[in-house]
Design a protein around this motif. Structure first.
Motif, PDB file in Angstrom:
ATOM      1  N   ALA A  42       0.822  -1.211   0.000  1.00 21.30           N
ATOM      2  CA  ALA A  42       0.000   0.000   0.000  1.00 21.30           C
ATOM      3  C   ALA A  42       0.852   1.255   0.000  1.00 21.30           C
ATOM      4  O   ALA A  42       0.889   2.006   0.967  1.00 21.30           O
ATOM      5  CB  ALA A  42      -0.949  -0.015   1.185  1.00 21.30           C
ATOM      6  N   ILE A  43       1.556   1.487  -1.102  1.00 22.78           N
ATOM      7  CA  ILE A  43       2.396   2.680  -1.187  1.00 22.78           C
ATOM      8  C   ILE A  43       2.576   3.083  -2.645  1.00 22.78           C
ATOM      9  O   ILE A  43       2.786   2.254  -3.516  1.00 22.78           O
ATOM     10  CB  ILE A  43       3.770   2.443  -0.517  1.00 22.78           C
ATOM     11  N   SER A  44       2.438   4.352  -2.900  1.00 22.78           N
ATOM     12  CA  SER A  44       2.730   4.908  -4.215  1.00 22.78           C
ATOM     13  C   SER A  44       4.119   5.512  -4.133  1.00 22.78           C
ATOM     14  O   SER A  44       4.315   6.552  -3.510  1.00 22.78           O
ATOM     15  CB  SER A  44       1.700   5.985  -4.568  1.00 22.78           C
ATOM     16  N   ALA A  45       5.084   4.858  -4.727  1.00 24.26           N
ATOM     17  CA  ALA A  45       6.457   5.372  -4.698  1.00 24.26           C
ATOM     18  C   ALA A  45       6.581   6.637  -5.538  1.00 24.26           C
ATOM     19  O   ALA A  45       7.281   7.571  -5.178  1.00 24.26           O
ATOM     20  CB  ALA A  45       7.427   4.304  -5.178  1.00 24.26           C
ATOM     21  N   VAL A  46       5.899   6.661  -6.682  1.00 22.70           N
ATOM     22  CA  VAL A  46       5.921   7.824  -7.567  1.00 22.70           C
ATOM     23  C   VAL A  46       4.489   8.132  -7.984  1.00 22.70           C
ATOM     24  O   VAL A  46       3.917   7.434  -8.818  1.00 22.70           O
ATOM     25  CB  VAL A  46       6.793   7.579  -8.816  1.00 22.70           C
ATOM     26  N   PRO A  47       3.866   9.167  -7.415  1.00 22.62           N
ATOM     27  CA  PRO A  47       2.505   9.510  -7.801  1.00 22.62           C
ATOM     28  C   PRO A  47       2.449  10.142  -9.192  1.00 22.62           C
ATOM     29  O   PRO A  47       3.455  10.637  -9.706  1.00 22.62           O
ATOM     30  CB  PRO A  47       2.061  10.502  -6.729  1.00 22.62           C
ATOM     31  N   ASN A  48       1.272  10.143  -9.780  1.00 24.45           N
ATOM     32  CA  ASN A  48       1.089  10.659 -11.135  1.00 24.45           C
ATOM     33  C   ASN A  48       1.562  12.100 -11.271  1.00 24.45           C
ATOM     34  O   ASN A  48       2.197  12.452 -12.268  1.00 24.45           O
ATOM     35  CB  ASN A  48      -0.379  10.528 -11.545  1.00 24.45           C
ATOM     36  N   ALA A  49       1.287  12.935 -10.296  1.00 23.50           N
ATOM     37  CA  ALA A  49       1.679  14.347 -10.383  1.00 23.50           C
ATOM     38  C   ALA A  49       3.189  14.507 -10.534  1.00 23.50           C
ATOM     39  O   ALA A  49       3.651  15.436 -11.193  1.00 23.50           O
ATOM     40  CB  ALA A  49       1.185  15.106  -9.152  1.00 23.50           C
TER      41      ALA A  49
END
Length: 100
Positions: A42-49
């Motif tokens: 449950a982790i986004s290492a690199v978000p879309n923004a």
């Protein structure tokens, strides 16, 4: 990591280096996420923004929450970064952007 061993990240730092010619192109839902093998952590290492930003950015995440997880899901399993959408992240024709 070996039988009976698990890699548990305590802190994750990611950096998008913007080269200055053009940004990556990614749909609004595309992120680069951290997985144990093929099981999403449950982790986004690199978000879309960060992927589509026209500047160099860094993101730090501490103590990712594993929640209740079967030990066999993460025991002796490699950690991987994946694009969560089947569409390729593209658009950097100048080949001057990098991800750390």
């Amino acid at each position: 990591p070996g039988a009976g061993k698990t890699i548990i990240p305590l802190y994750i730092t990611t950096k998008i280096n913007y080269g200055g010619s053009n940004v990556f192109v990614a749909g609004a839902s595309q992120i680069i996420a951290l997985y144990y093998g093929i099981t999403l952590l449950a982790i986004s290492a690199v978000p879309n923004a960060m992927i589509v930003a026209a500047n160099t950015q860094m993101k730090g995440t501490s103590n990712p929450d594993l929640g209740p997880t079967l030990a066999t899901t993460i025991d002796n399993v490699a950690m991987n970064l994946y694009n969560t959408v089947a569409t390729e992240i593209s658009g950097n024709a100048a080949n001057d952007n990098t991800i750390e």
